[in-house]
Design an enzyme around this catalytic site. Structure first.
Site, PDB file in Angstrom:
ATOM      1  N   TYR A 148      -0.733  -0.474  -9.670  1.00 31.42           N
ATOM      2  CA  TYR A 148      -0.377   0.164  -8.250  1.00 31.42           C
ATOM      3  C   TYR A 148      -0.226  -1.246  -7.459  1.00 31.42           C
ATOM      4  CZ  TYR A 148      -5.809  -0.427  -7.875  1.00 31.42           C
ATOM      5  OH  TYR A 148      -6.962  -0.436  -8.036  1.00 31.42           O
ATOM      6  N   LYS A 163      -4.087  -6.642  -5.809  1.00 28.27           N
ATOM      7  CA  LYS A 163      -3.562  -6.929  -7.116  1.00 28.27           C
ATOM      8  C   LYS A 163      -2.119  -7.136  -7.003  1.00 28.27           C
ATOM      9  CE  LYS A 163      -7.237  -5.581  -9.910  1.00 28.27           C
ATOM     10  NZ  LYS A 163      -7.733  -6.408 -10.939  1.00 28.27           N
TER      11      LYS A 163
END
Ligand code: HXC
Ligand code: NAP
Length: 273
Positions: A148, A163
């Site tokens: 994601y 992330k």
């Protein structure tokens, strides 16, 4: 399987090495000849990993560390160097996560996750990177992200944004530190059934089943499947790979948005010859 001396005498720091994927990577690196320093907040988990490693005849050290605290990260690097003399590998694996709608997420909730994942990865990379540059013998940094980072992650905006930042950090440092022979790569695991991820993301059998159904290979990943790839990426077998992200997810992220289900429903409504 990689030969047993693949990481012989390498020294690796693994954040979050007391549980889940971090523990699996620590055990696999030791099996391949490395000495390992595991770092996270809970000493009892770290000690459990160290005990397992010592039972196998390997060498390991537990250093309680909150990666959100730069001074604790500096201490981690100093203690690792003092014990094992050098640092060859850093795995930025520590993370925090929980499902929460963006509009309900508190400032502290945002900061907790972004602090662990994005700030922590930078603090550790900076501290270890400086050491590797001074050592002059190159090194390897491996960041554990998630797919994601590319797609966005509704329900986990803190983690997805952090992330994505770590993905940019991977690509940035791969180029910036290539001159020092430091390779920087990432792994993006799909769902792997660790206790930490289960608690945060699929806390019931029903939720677990739903997640499993999103994986074309039809199952959760095993920690050792991530550990094998991690060992490869930080080893000399991957000596020309830098700035790359290896997706290990049973095809999960490619499986989104296809038309096969629609086609099957459509054709089943018609009489077939
Ligand atoms: C809403 C929550 C929450 C929840 C915590 N908070 N849990 N908000 N829903 N479920 C809020 C708190 O209310 C608080 O805000 C703020 O977050 C900080 O909480 P603390 O508990 O004080 O933080 P801390 O002790 O630092 O803990 C960090 C943590 C925790 C992230 C919240 O869950 C943790 O330590 N997790 C580590 C293990 C983990 O999460 N592993 C999962 C990795 S799996 P307020 O405003 O109340 O002060 C993974 C998979 C990725 O990452 C991709 C899969 C595809
Ligand atoms: P996990 O067992 O919960 O691992 C998270 C680790 O991070 C724990 O060992 C925890 O240890 C450590 N940690 C949390 N906050 C910390 C802090 N402030 N400072 C230092 N360490 C901290 O979950 P996991 O599944 O193994 O996850 C490992 C990595 O894989 C994470 O980066 C995660 O985002 C990624 N990932 C996992 C999956 C999956 O399905 N499992 C999928 C995609 C990506 P302490 O509590 O002792 O601090």
């Amino acid at each position: 399987m990689l030969p047993k001396d693949t990481l012989k005498d390498r020294v690796a720091i693994i954040t979050g090495g007391g549980t889940g994927l971090g523990r699996a990577m620590a055990l696999e690196f030791v099996r391949l000849g490395a000495k390992v320093v595991v770092a996270s907040r809970k000493l009892e988990n770290l000690q459990q990993t160290v005990r397992e490693i010592e039972k196998l005849g390997g060498r390991a050290l537990a250093v309680p560390t909150d990666v959100r605290e730069p001074a604790q990260v500096e201490n981690l690097v100093a203690v690792a160097k003092e014990r094992f003399g050098k640092i060859d590998i850093l795995v930025n694996n520590a993370a925090g996560n929980f499902i929460c709608r963006a509009e309900d997420l508190s400032v502290n909730g945002w900061r907790a996750v972004v602090g662990i994942v994005l700030d922590g990865t930078f603090y550790c990379s900076r501290a270890v990177g400086k050491e590797m540059i001074a050592q002059g013998t190159g090194g390897n940094i491996l960041n554990i992200i998630a797919t994601y980072a590319w797609t966005g992650g509704p329900g986990t905006i803190h983690s997805a944004c952090a992330k994505a930042g770590v993905l940019a950090m991977t690509q940035t440092l791969a180029v910036e530190w290539a001159q020092y022979k430091i390779r920087v790569n990432a792994i993006a695991p799909g769902p792997v059934d660790t206790e930490g991820a289960a608690q945060a993301l699929w806390p019931s059998p029903e939720a677990k089943k739903l997640v499993e159904q999103t994986v074309p290979l039809g199952r959760f990943g095993q920690p050792i499947e991530i550990a094998h790839a991690a060992a490869y990426l930080v080893s000399d077998y991957a000596s020309f790979i830098t700035g790359a992200t290896l997706v290990i997810d049973g095809g999960q992220w490619l499986g989104h948005g296809h038309y096969l289900g629609t086609l099957e429903r459509f054709t089943s409504e018609r009489s077939r010859p």
